[in-house]
Motif scaffolding. Structure first.
Motif, mmCIF file in Angstrom:
data_model
loop_
_atom_site.group_PDB
_atom_site.id
_atom_site.type_symbol
_atom_site.label_atom_id
_atom_site.label_comp_id
_atom_site.label_asym_id
_atom_site.label_seq_id
_atom_site.Cartn_x
_atom_site.Cartn_y
_atom_site.Cartn_z
ATOM 1 N N PHE A 32 30.163 26.221 2.309
ATOM 2 C CA PHE A 32 30.747 26.678 1.454
ATOM 3 C C PHE A 32 30.468 25.950 0.007
ATOM 4 C CE2 PHE A 32 34.379 27.458 -1.465
ATOM 5 C CZ PHE A 32 34.396 28.640 -1.523
ATOM 6 N N TYR A 33 30.431 24.687 0.023
ATOM 7 C CA TYR A 33 30.399 23.754 -1.055
ATOM 8 C C TYR A 33 28.848 23.451 -1.200
ATOM 9 C CZ TYR A 33 35.245 23.031 -0.949
ATOM 10 O OH TYR A 33 36.827 23.569 -1.106
ATOM 11 N N ASP A 34 27.853 23.804 -0.525
ATOM 12 C CA ASP A 34 26.430 23.333 -0.793
ATOM 13 C C ASP A 34 25.869 23.296 -2.087
ATOM 14 O OD1 ASP A 34 26.606 23.080 2.009
ATOM 15 O OD2 ASP A 34 24.957 24.614 2.488
ATOM 16 N N ASP A 35 26.073 24.389 -2.977
ATOM 17 C CA ASP A 35 25.856 24.561 -3.992
ATOM 18 C C ASP A 35 26.621 23.982 -5.479
ATOM 19 O OD1 ASP A 35 23.334 25.532 -3.426
ATOM 20 O OD2 ASP A 35 24.021 27.699 -3.334
ATOM 21 N N VAL A 36 27.746 23.396 -4.867
ATOM 22 C CA VAL A 36 28.651 23.107 -5.974
ATOM 23 C C VAL A 36 28.360 21.603 -6.403
ATOM 24 C CG1 VAL A 36 31.051 22.182 -6.256
ATOM 25 C CG2 VAL A 36 30.788 24.287 -4.764
ATOM 26 N N VAL A 37 28.230 21.415 -7.657
ATOM 27 C CA VAL A 37 27.857 20.237 -8.370
ATOM 28 C C VAL A 37 29.177 19.645 -8.914
ATOM 29 C CG1 VAL A 37 26.336 19.220 -9.986
ATOM 30 C CG2 VAL A 37 25.487 21.162 -8.896
ATOM 31 N N MET A 38 29.613 18.325 -8.270
ATOM 32 C CA MET A 38 30.637 17.466 -8.735
ATOM 33 C C MET A 38 30.409 16.850 -9.935
ATOM 34 S SD MET A 38 32.577 18.335 -6.406
ATOM 35 C CE MET A 38 34.029 17.405 -6.610
ATOM 36 N N GLY B 278 36.245 26.067 -17.093
ATOM 37 C CA GLY B 278 35.769 26.764 -15.543
ATOM 38 C C GLY B 278 36.738 27.552 -15.219
ATOM 39 N N ARG C 51 34.030 13.394 -15.889
ATOM 40 C CA ARG C 51 35.413 13.310 -15.777
ATOM 41 C C ARG C 51 36.201 12.681 -16.950
ATOM 42 N NH1 ARG C 51 37.069 13.861 -10.330
ATOM 43 N NH2 ARG C 51 35.564 14.469 -8.800
ATOM 44 N N ARG D 260 37.971 29.702 -11.326
ATOM 45 C CA ARG D 260 37.889 29.786 -9.788
ATOM 46 C C ARG D 260 36.937 30.946 -9.300
ATOM 47 N NH1 ARG D 260 43.907 29.340 -7.687
ATOM 48 N NH2 ARG D 260 44.417 30.084 -9.784
ATOM 49 N N GLY D 261 36.118 30.982 -8.588
ATOM 50 C CA GLY D 261 35.300 32.192 -8.145
ATOM 51 C C GLY D 261 35.993 32.781 -7.211
#
Length: 101
Positions: free
Chosen positions: A75-81, A22, A87, A24-25
């Motif tokens: 800011f984190y609304d579309d982040v998929v953990m 991944g 993990r 960083r954006g």
């Protein structure tokens, strides 16, 4: 796209390729602050009229909390953990890369 070629990654050794999982954006904003229409840093007005640079600095500083987490609403609304299985796979891959030397 399914793949990205990056020449700016790391490679654990000459015999072991690096796999980037991944990046960083980046996010950008345009911020314009208007205060007085002339310089009032001293004299009768000094300290009573906000300095545009101080206002802008406070706004930028408010984007993060004391621990460095981003606190901008949404800011984190579309982040998929990653789930636990993902993990575990990352940790396993990292451990195997650490043993590559």
């Amino acid at each position: 796209s399914d793949y990205v070629v990056s020449t700016d990654g790391m490679q654990p050794s000459l015999d072991v390729p690096g796999i980037m999982l991944g990046n960083r954006g980046a996010a950008s904003i345009e911020l314009e602050v208007s205060t007085a229409n002339r310089d009032v840093h001293s004299g009768m007005y000094g300290g009573t009229i906000p300095n545009a640079l101080h206002v802008m600095s406070a706004v930028v500083a408010s984007f993060h909390d004391a621990q460095g987490a981003i606190v901008v609403p949404g800011f984190y609304d579309d982040v998929v953990m990653p789930d636990e299985a993902t993990r575990a796979a990352f940790n396993d891959a990292a451990a195997r890369l650490g043993d590559a030397d």
